[in-house]
Scaffold this motif. Sequence first.
Motif, PDB file in Angstrom:
ATOM      1  N   PHE A 165     -11.251  -2.988  -6.311  1.00  0.00           N
ATOM      2  CA  PHE A 165     -10.585  -2.909  -7.606  1.00  0.00           C
ATOM      3  C   PHE A 165     -11.501  -3.443  -8.700  1.00  0.00           C
ATOM      4  CE2 PHE A 165      -6.768  -1.993  -5.349  1.00  0.00           C
ATOM      5  CZ  PHE A 165      -5.872  -1.478  -6.277  1.00  0.00           C
ATOM      6  N   ASN A 166     -11.699  -2.644  -9.742  1.00  0.00           N
ATOM      7  CA  ASN A 166     -12.456  -3.110 -10.901  1.00  0.00           C
ATOM      8  C   ASN A 166     -11.652  -4.138 -11.686  1.00  0.00           C
ATOM      9  OD1 ASN A 166     -14.689  -1.285 -10.447  1.00  0.00           O
ATOM     10  ND2 ASN A 166     -13.326   0.352 -11.146  1.00  0.00           N
ATOM     11  N   ASN A 167     -10.335  -3.933 -11.749  1.00  0.00           N
ATOM     12  CA  ASN A 167      -9.438  -4.839 -12.455  1.00  0.00           C
ATOM     13  C   ASN A 167      -8.491  -5.456 -11.432  1.00  0.00           C
ATOM     14  OD1 ASN A 167      -7.696  -6.210 -14.105  1.00  0.00           O
ATOM     15  ND2 ASN A 167      -6.996  -4.419 -15.259  1.00  0.00           N
ATOM     16  N   ILE A 168      -8.844  -6.627 -10.942  1.00  0.00           N
ATOM     17  CA  ILE A 168      -8.045  -7.249  -9.878  1.00  0.00           C
ATOM     18  C   ILE A 168      -6.660  -7.661 -10.382  1.00  0.00           C
ATOM     19  CG2 ILE A 168      -8.738  -9.650 -10.214  1.00  0.00           C
ATOM     20  CD1 ILE A 168      -9.054  -9.786  -7.112  1.00  0.00           C
ATOM     21  N   GLY A 221       3.415   4.834  -9.125  1.00  0.00           N
ATOM     22  CA  GLY A 221       2.984   5.117  -7.762  1.00  0.00           C
ATOM     23  C   GLY A 221       3.882   6.099  -7.045  1.00  0.00           C
ATOM     24  N   ASP A 222       5.173   6.039  -7.297  1.00  0.00           N
ATOM     25  CA  ASP A 222       6.108   6.982  -6.693  1.00  0.00           C
ATOM     26  C   ASP A 222       5.737   8.414  -7.088  1.00  0.00           C
ATOM     27  OD1 ASP A 222       8.629   7.897  -5.437  1.00  0.00           O
ATOM     28  OD2 ASP A 222       9.237   8.280  -7.501  1.00  0.00           O
ATOM     29  N   ALA A 223       5.449   8.627  -8.365  1.00  0.00           N
ATOM     30  CA  ALA A 223       5.077   9.966  -8.838  1.00  0.00           C
ATOM     31  C   ALA A 223       3.740  10.404  -8.244  1.00  0.00           C
ATOM     32  CB  ALA A 223       5.007   9.972 -10.361  1.00  0.00           C
ATOM     33  N   VAL A 224       2.790   9.482  -8.180  1.00  0.00           N
ATOM     34  CA  VAL A 224       1.470   9.803  -7.611  1.00  0.00           C
ATOM     35  C   VAL A 224       1.598  10.175  -6.140  1.00  0.00           C
ATOM     36  CG1 VAL A 224      -0.801   8.866  -7.034  1.00  0.00           C
ATOM     37  CG2 VAL A 224       0.211   8.374  -9.267  1.00  0.00           C
ATOM     38  N   MET A 225       2.425   9.437  -5.394  1.00  0.00           N
ATOM     39  CA  MET A 225       2.598   9.717  -3.979  1.00  0.00           C
ATOM     40  C   MET A 225       3.234  11.081  -3.758  1.00  0.00           C
ATOM     41  SD  MET A 225       1.309   7.517  -1.981  1.00  0.00           S
ATOM     42  CE  MET A 225       1.962   8.478  -0.642  1.00  0.00           C
ATOM     43  N   GLN A 226       4.264  11.399  -4.525  1.00  0.00           N
ATOM     44  CA  GLN A 226       4.926  12.689  -4.370  1.00  0.00           C
ATOM     45  C   GLN A 226       3.947  13.832  -4.611  1.00  0.00           C
ATOM     46  OE1 GLN A 226       8.001  13.327  -3.348  1.00  0.00           O
ATOM     47  NE2 GLN A 226       8.890  11.281  -3.367  1.00  0.00           N
ATOM     48  N   GLN A 227       3.188  13.731  -5.700  1.00  0.00           N
ATOM     49  CA  GLN A 227       2.245  14.798  -6.031  1.00  0.00           C
ATOM     50  C   GLN A 227       1.105  14.885  -5.023  1.00  0.00           C
ATOM     51  OE1 GLN A 227      -0.537  14.222  -9.251  1.00  0.00           O
ATOM     52  NE2 GLN A 227      -0.263  16.325  -9.961  1.00  0.00           N
ATOM     53  N   LEU A 239      -4.519   3.821 -11.505  1.00  0.00           N
ATOM     54  CA  LEU A 239      -4.958   3.379 -12.830  1.00  0.00           C
ATOM     55  C   LEU A 239      -6.374   2.827 -12.790  1.00  0.00           C
ATOM     56  CD1 LEU A 239      -1.823   1.557 -14.321  1.00  0.00           C
ATOM     57  CD2 LEU A 239      -2.709   3.820 -14.905  1.00  0.00           C
ATOM     58  N   ASP A 240      -6.713   2.159 -11.718  1.00  0.00           N
ATOM     59  CA  ASP A 240      -8.016   1.508 -11.633  1.00  0.00           C
ATOM     60  C   ASP A 240      -9.139   2.490 -11.334  1.00  0.00           C
ATOM     61  OD1 ASP A 240      -9.283  -1.299 -11.524  1.00  0.00           O
ATOM     62  OD2 ASP A 240     -10.042  -0.380  -9.677  1.00  0.00           O
ATOM     63  N   GLN A 241      -8.871   3.509 -10.493  1.00  0.00           N
ATOM     64  CA  GLN A 241      -9.986   4.343 -10.035  1.00  0.00           C
ATOM     65  C   GLN A 241      -9.723   5.843 -10.053  1.00  0.00           C
ATOM     66  OE1 GLN A 241     -12.059   2.910  -6.570  1.00  0.00           O
ATOM     67  NE2 GLN A 241     -11.348   0.829  -6.913  1.00  0.00           N
ATOM     68  N   GLY A 242      -8.502   6.250 -10.357  1.00  0.00           N
ATOM     69  CA  GLY A 242      -8.247   7.670 -10.519  1.00  0.00           C
ATOM     70  C   GLY A 242      -7.769   8.390  -9.270  1.00  0.00           C
ATOM     71  N   GLN A 243      -7.410   9.656  -9.467  1.00  0.00           N
ATOM     72  CA  GLN A 243      -6.781  10.456  -8.415  1.00  0.00           C
ATOM     73  C   GLN A 243      -7.703  10.719  -7.232  1.00  0.00           C
ATOM     74  OE1 GLN A 243      -3.706  11.254  -8.076  1.00  0.00           O
ATOM     75  NE2 GLN A 243      -3.837  12.669  -6.348  1.00  0.00           N
ATOM     76  N   ASP A 244      -8.992  10.944  -7.474  1.00  0.00           N
ATOM     77  CA  ASP A 244      -9.891  11.256  -6.371  1.00  0.00           C
ATOM     78  C   ASP A 244      -9.958  10.108  -5.364  1.00  0.00           C
ATOM     79  OD1 ASP A 244     -10.428  13.721  -7.458  1.00  0.00           O
ATOM     80  OD2 ASP A 244     -12.362  13.148  -8.322  1.00  0.00           O
ATOM     81  N   PHE A 282      -8.352   7.649  -0.171  1.00  0.00           N
ATOM     82  CA  PHE A 282      -7.684   6.539   0.506  1.00  0.00           C
ATOM     83  C   PHE A 282      -6.508   7.029   1.339  1.00  0.00           C
ATOM     84  CE2 PHE A 282      -4.246   3.315   0.306  1.00  0.00           C
ATOM     85  CZ  PHE A 282      -4.839   2.344   1.104  1.00  0.00           C
ATOM     86  N   LEU A 283      -5.694   7.916   0.776  1.00  0.00           N
ATOM     87  CA  LEU A 283      -4.532   8.433   1.502  1.00  0.00           C
ATOM     88  C   LEU A 283      -4.950   9.261   2.716  1.00  0.00           C
ATOM     89  CD1 LEU A 283      -2.155   9.472  -1.430  1.00  0.00           C
ATOM     90  CD2 LEU A 283      -2.035   7.424   0.005  1.00  0.00           C
ATOM     91  N   GLU A 284      -6.035   9.996   2.597  1.00  0.00           N
ATOM     92  CA  GLU A 284      -6.528  10.747   3.742  1.00  0.00           C
ATOM     93  C   GLU A 284      -6.948   9.805   4.862  1.00  0.00           C
ATOM     94  OE1 GLU A 284      -9.601  13.356   2.383  1.00  0.00           O
ATOM     95  OE2 GLU A 284      -8.240  14.542   1.136  1.00  0.00           O
ATOM     96  N   ASP A 285      -7.495   8.659   4.484  1.00  0.00           N
ATOM     97  CA  ASP A 285      -7.992   7.683   5.458  1.00  0.00           C
ATOM     98  C   ASP A 285      -6.868   6.943   6.165  1.00  0.00           C
ATOM     99  OD1 ASP A 285      -9.953   5.954   6.752  1.00  0.00           O
ATOM    100  OD2 ASP A 285      -9.312   4.409   5.351  1.00  0.00           O
ATOM    101  N   ILE A 286      -5.809   6.591   5.444  1.00  0.00           N
ATOM    102  CA  ILE A 286      -4.784   5.713   6.016  1.00  0.00           C
ATOM    103  C   ILE A 286      -3.453   6.404   6.260  1.00  0.00           C
ATOM    104  CG2 ILE A 286      -3.896   4.888   3.780  1.00  0.00           C
ATOM    105  CD1 ILE A 286      -3.579   2.129   5.049  1.00  0.00           C
ATOM    106  N   MET A 287      -3.149   7.460   5.528  1.00  0.00           N
ATOM    107  CA  MET A 287      -1.814   8.058   5.597  1.00  0.00           C
ATOM    108  C   MET A 287      -1.820   9.468   6.176  1.00  0.00           C
ATOM    109  SD  MET A 287       0.889   8.607   2.472  1.00  0.00           S
ATOM    110  CE  MET A 287       2.447   9.435   2.744  1.00  0.00           C
TER     111      MET A 287
END
Length: 232
Positions: free
Chosen positions: A17-20, A51-57, A132-137, A142-147
Motif C-alpha cells: 500500500f502506498n497509503n497505509i 469495495g462491494d461494487a468493485v467485487m461485483q464488477q 483506491l490505492d493502486q487501481g483496478q489492474d 490480487f483476486l486472481e491470486d487469492i479468490m
Amino acid sequence: MFKQLQQDLEADHHIHFNNIKLLEEALTQANYINEHPGYTGNDYQRLEFLGDAVMQQSTAVYLFKRFPNWDEGRLTELRISMVQTRAFAALSRELHLDRYVQLGRGEELSGARNRDSLLEDLWEAFIGALFLDQGQDTVMRFLEDIMFVKIDEGFYDQFIDYKSKLQEYLQRDGSVKITYTKLDEQPVSNNEQIFTVQVAVDSEPLATGTGKSTKDAEKMAARKAYQSLMND
C-alpha cells in the motif's frame, strides 16, 4: 500493527500500500472510533460501499471472460456463490484481517472478530482500499491470486445448494420422483467412514457421490448430477 499486515501482504501477495492510512481505515470499526475521541481516522463503511461494487464488477468481468460458452444463468449462479458472506469471510481469515481489525470493547467482547458478517465487511473495505490505492489492474491480479483460483479447487461448491438446484431443474416440466439411496459404507479409520450414495430420478440413476456422512454424499451426488445435466 498495520505495518506488520503490510509486510505480510508484500511477502504473500506482492501487495504494498502506498497509503497505509487506507489500509488502517479499511480495518477500523465505527465503535472503535466512538470509544477513542482523539482518533482522527475514518471507519471502514465508505470503503466497504466501494469495495462491494468493485467485487461485483470484477467477479462478473472475470467469469464473463473465463467461461465464454456459459449462459447467463450459470454465470449468475457461480457469481452469487462467490460474492457472498461466507466466501468473503473465508478470504478475510486467509488474509488474517480478523487479527488486525480495530473494534470497540463491546464488539470485542461479543465475539465480533470471528463474526462472518463483520469479516465480509472487512473484505469489501480492504478491496475498496486497494482499488483506491493502486487501481483496478492490481485488484484483478490480487483476486486472481487469492479468490478466482479457488474456482478450479471447487471451493465455492460448498456455498451452493445443489440438491435444491437439481430438484428445480428436474421438476421444471412437472413433478418427478427424486431418490437418494445409500449404496455403500466403508470404514477408513477408527472414527471415520465413507458413504456412497446414488441419486436417481424416476428410478433412473443420475450420479453417485461419496462423503464422510450420508448427507455429504447426497450433496456430492446432487452436484455431480446437476453439473452433468448442465454440461449436456
